[in-house]
Motif scaffolding. Structure first.
Motif, short mmCIF file in Angstrom:
data_model
loop_
_atom_site.label_atom_id
_atom_site.label_comp_id
_atom_site.label_asym_id
_atom_site.label_seq_id
_atom_site.Cartn_x
_atom_site.Cartn_y
_atom_site.Cartn_z
N UNK A 1 0.83 -1.22 0.00
CA UNK A 1 0.00 0.00 0.00
C UNK A 1 0.86 1.26 0.00
N UNK A 2 1.92 1.28 0.81
CA UNK A 2 2.76 2.47 0.90
C UNK A 2 3.42 2.79 -0.44
N UNK A 3 3.94 1.78 -1.12
CA UNK A 3 4.57 2.02 -2.41
C UNK A 3 3.54 2.43 -3.46
N UNK A 4 2.35 1.86 -3.37
CA UNK A 4 1.29 2.24 -4.30
C UNK A 4 0.91 3.71 -4.12
N UNK A 5 0.78 4.15 -2.84
CA UNK A 5 0.46 5.55 -2.58
C UNK A 5 1.59 6.47 -3.04
N UNK A 6 2.81 6.03 -2.86
CA UNK A 6 3.96 6.82 -3.29
C UNK A 6 3.95 6.98 -4.82
N UNK A 7 3.70 5.89 -5.54
CA UNK A 7 3.64 5.95 -7.00
C UNK A 7 2.46 6.82 -7.45
N UNK A 8 1.34 6.70 -6.76
CA UNK A 8 0.17 7.50 -7.10
C UNK A 8 0.45 8.99 -6.92
N UNK A 9 1.10 9.35 -5.80
CA UNK A 9 1.40 10.76 -5.57
C UNK A 9 2.36 11.34 -6.58
N UNK A 10 3.34 10.54 -7.01
CA UNK A 10 4.32 11.04 -7.98
C UNK A 10 3.74 11.16 -9.38
N UNK A 11 2.72 10.38 -9.67
CA UNK A 11 2.12 10.44 -11.00
C UNK A 11 0.94 11.40 -11.08
N UNK B 1 -4.39 19.63 -5.66
CA UNK B 1 -5.28 19.39 -4.52
C UNK B 1 -5.29 17.91 -4.15
N UNK B 2 -5.40 17.04 -5.13
CA UNK B 2 -5.40 15.60 -4.85
C UNK B 2 -4.01 15.11 -4.48
N UNK B 3 -2.96 15.75 -5.01
CA UNK B 3 -1.61 15.37 -4.63
C UNK B 3 -1.37 15.55 -3.14
N UNK B 4 -1.94 16.62 -2.57
CA UNK B 4 -1.80 16.83 -1.12
C UNK B 4 -2.52 15.73 -0.34
N UNK B 5 -3.67 15.29 -0.85
CA UNK B 5 -4.40 14.21 -0.17
C UNK B 5 -3.61 12.92 -0.21
N UNK B 6 -3.02 12.60 -1.36
CA UNK B 6 -2.23 11.37 -1.46
C UNK B 6 -1.01 11.42 -0.53
N UNK B 7 -0.43 12.62 -0.39
CA UNK B 7 0.70 12.76 0.52
C UNK B 7 0.25 12.55 1.97
N UNK B 8 -0.92 13.11 2.32
CA UNK B 8 -1.44 12.91 3.69
C UNK B 8 -1.72 11.43 3.96
N UNK B 9 -2.29 10.74 2.98
CA UNK B 9 -2.56 9.32 3.16
C UNK B 9 -1.27 8.52 3.31
N UNK B 10 -0.27 8.87 2.49
CA UNK B 10 1.01 8.16 2.58
C UNK B 10 1.68 8.39 3.93
N UNK B 11 1.66 9.65 4.40
CA UNK B 11 2.26 9.95 5.71
C UNK B 11 1.51 9.23 6.83
N UNK B 12 0.17 9.16 6.73
CA UNK B 12 -0.60 8.48 7.75
C UNK B 12 -0.32 6.99 7.78
N UNK B 13 -0.20 6.37 6.60
CA UNK B 13 0.10 4.94 6.54
C UNK B 13 1.49 4.66 7.09
N UNK B 14 2.44 5.56 6.82
CA UNK B 14 3.80 5.39 7.36
C UNK B 14 3.79 5.44 8.89
#
Length: 515
Positions: A251-261, A266-279
């Motif tokens: 999941x963490x790598x998937x969120x990381x790839x999603x944020x970079x792509x 606005x959605x990039x910030x959400x993906x970053x928040x989700x990645x930080x929360x999962x970490x």
């Protein structure tokens, strides 16, 4: 350790050489062609090097040819395909992750097939937004071009005509004529600068990486466009996450790839928040509850579905279901948006046409009104003053009372007769008329009361010489009638041997007069 240094030495120059490719226009289509061709060739059993050489023979882009040469060189040196592709920036991170999983699991051609489908969906998502925006942009562009052409070439000529007539122009006409005069003098300089300025603003708002978030904020403020963008991004979010998770990526790598792509800030910030929360060890549900603002971009129902999928261990399938659901919604939203935008654009264009039409027609009405008043003022100004008649002096003999007569039985004998001449003034006019001045208008030729006339415009025929009377029938343009009588502004025409009607003089012309 030496081998790792050797790998970095081989790959770093490739990164420097091709880092600008991610900003090249039209390169997305070439990368999609590269992946599709590589997937088909590998599925047929061809070796990677042979497949790359075959693709190189068909490619015309110099940039892509250079990339393929570097890929062949690195693969021959013992590096994996995903390592070589990662440094070229040819493909986004989530696709590199899928290629990595496929290469490590021995199912590279299957992973590439998934990548092809993903690229196709990504292009479909982008094309839906472009299709929704293309129609209004095209219509407004054409309307602006036509408006500038009218203001540049036609309005200056009308301005010259109106100035020669010495009319008091309405405000909208004065503004439009001033704009036209300005363009006639400085249009060759102003119009190119205006077009260049619009192009630069458009580029920085929607294409330049560091400032395109401003254009995204503008689009998010438009109700219909906002809904379409949200649905497209949610479909993309669900498909990428579902594909990566189903392929076995954490999941963490998937969120990381999603944020970079991601392309939307606005959605990039959400993906970053989700990645930080999962970490930090949080679940998706906890991340959603700790950030209530996420609800504006990811609806509560979607958050609940993700939480249920996370608890049930079916997160990948849940994401794919979300993608399929919102992909269908984008189809409907795109159609509805086109239906809504079309009348709105027509109203905007109509307002512009009405403004130009009013600016041109109002002075013409003023001119017609002035011409209707001129004959009356001219006749009053050109009245002829007739001098009073000169008196004529006529001598008439009068017998005054001083005449002495004597009556006798004998014949009358006038002993003395005195004749006095008294002047009497006799006017040259009749006794009942004693005007001192007379005002006579300019003579107007008398129109014969019978003849033939022709209808110039669609007109009504009335029973009486009055527009409020009953309408007998309608007269078409070009019809001819005989008229037998006239009144002020009206002609009595023959409809049949026993039927007559009256038509206004505004819509006819006399063809001939009766002898």
């Amino acid at each position: 350790m030496k081998k790792d240094k050797k790998i970095e030495q081989k790959i770093i120059p490739l990164k420097k050489k091709n880092s600008i490719l991610s900003f090249s226009f039209g390169f997305a289509e070439e990368s999609q062609y590269f992946v599709e061709s590589l997937s088909m060739l590998l599925a047929s059993g061809m070796d990677i090097i042979e497949a790359l050489e075959a693709i190189k023979a068909e490619v015309k882009s110099t940039q892509l040819i250079n990339i393929i040469d570097e890929l062949v060189e690195n693969i021959n040196s013992g590096f994996s395909l995903w390592q070589s592709l990662e440094k070229t920036k040819l493909l986004p991170p989530h696709i590199i992750s899928l290629i990595k999983i496929g290469e490590e699991s021995g199912r590279l051609h299957q992973s590439l097939a998934v990548v092809v489908v993903q690229q196709s969906k990504s292009q479909s998502f982008k094309s839906k937004i472009r299709a929704a925006m293309m129609y209004p942009v095209f219509v407004m562009g054409v309307a602006m071009t036509v408006g500038i052409g009218i203001a540049w070439f036609i309005l200056p000529k009308l301005s010259t005509v109106f100035n020669q007539l010495n009319l008091k122009l309405p405000l909208v006409t004065r503004l439009l004529m001033s704009f036209g005069s300005f363009l006639s003098k400085y249009g060759s300089l102003v119009v190119p600068i205006f077009i260049l300025g619009i192009s630069i603003i458009f580029y920085f708002l929607f294409f330049y990486r560091k400032t395109k978030f401003i254009g995204q904020a503008i689009l998010f403020s438009i109700p219909g466009i906002k809904n379409l963008i949200r649905e497209v991004e949610l479909a993309r979010f669900g498909y990428i996450m579902g594909t990566l998770l189903e392929a076995g990526l954490p999941v963490l790598e998937a969120l990381n790839s999603l944020g970079e792509s991601g392309t939307l800030r606005a959605y990039g910030k959400i993906y970053t928040l989700l990645k930080d929360g999962v970490e930090e060890g949080k679940s998706f549900e906890e991340c959603f509850h700790s950030n209530p603002k996420i609800r504006k971009l990811i609806p509560t129902t979607i958050q609940s579905l993700i939480a249920v999928g996370e608890r049930s261990g079916r997160l990948g399938k849940i994401f794919l279901n979300i993608s399929e659901s919102y992909e269908n919604k984008t189809e409907l939203t795109t159609k509805n948006l086109s239906v809504i935008l079309e009348p709105l654009l027509l109203v905007v264009v109509w307002l512009g046409v009405v403004a130009v039409a009013m600016a041109v027609i109002l002075p013409i009405y003023s001119l017609v009104g002035g011409l209707n008043q001129n004959p009356q003022s001219t006749s009053s100004n050109k009245s002829v003053q007739i001098p009073p008649p000169k008196p004529v002096i006529v001598a008439v003999p009068v017998l005054p009372t001083s005449t002495i007569m004597m009556a006798t039985s004998s014949p009358i004998i006038a002993t003395s007769t005195i004749t006095i001449v008294t002047p009497i003034i006799i006017p040259t006019t009749t006794p009942t008329s004693t005007p001192t001045t007379s005002t006579l208008p300019i003579s107007i030729p008398k129109i014969p009361t019978s003849g033939t006339l022709e209808i110039l415009g669609f007109s009504s025929i009335y029973t009486l010489p009055n527009a409020k009377s009953e309408i007998v029938q309608q007269a078409a343009v070009g019809e001819r009638f005989k008229y037998t009588d006239t009144k002020i502004g009206w002609y009595k025409i023959v409809l049949s041997p026993d039927q007559f009607g009256w038509v206004s003089a505004q819509y006819i012309q006399i063809v001939s007069f009766a002898p």
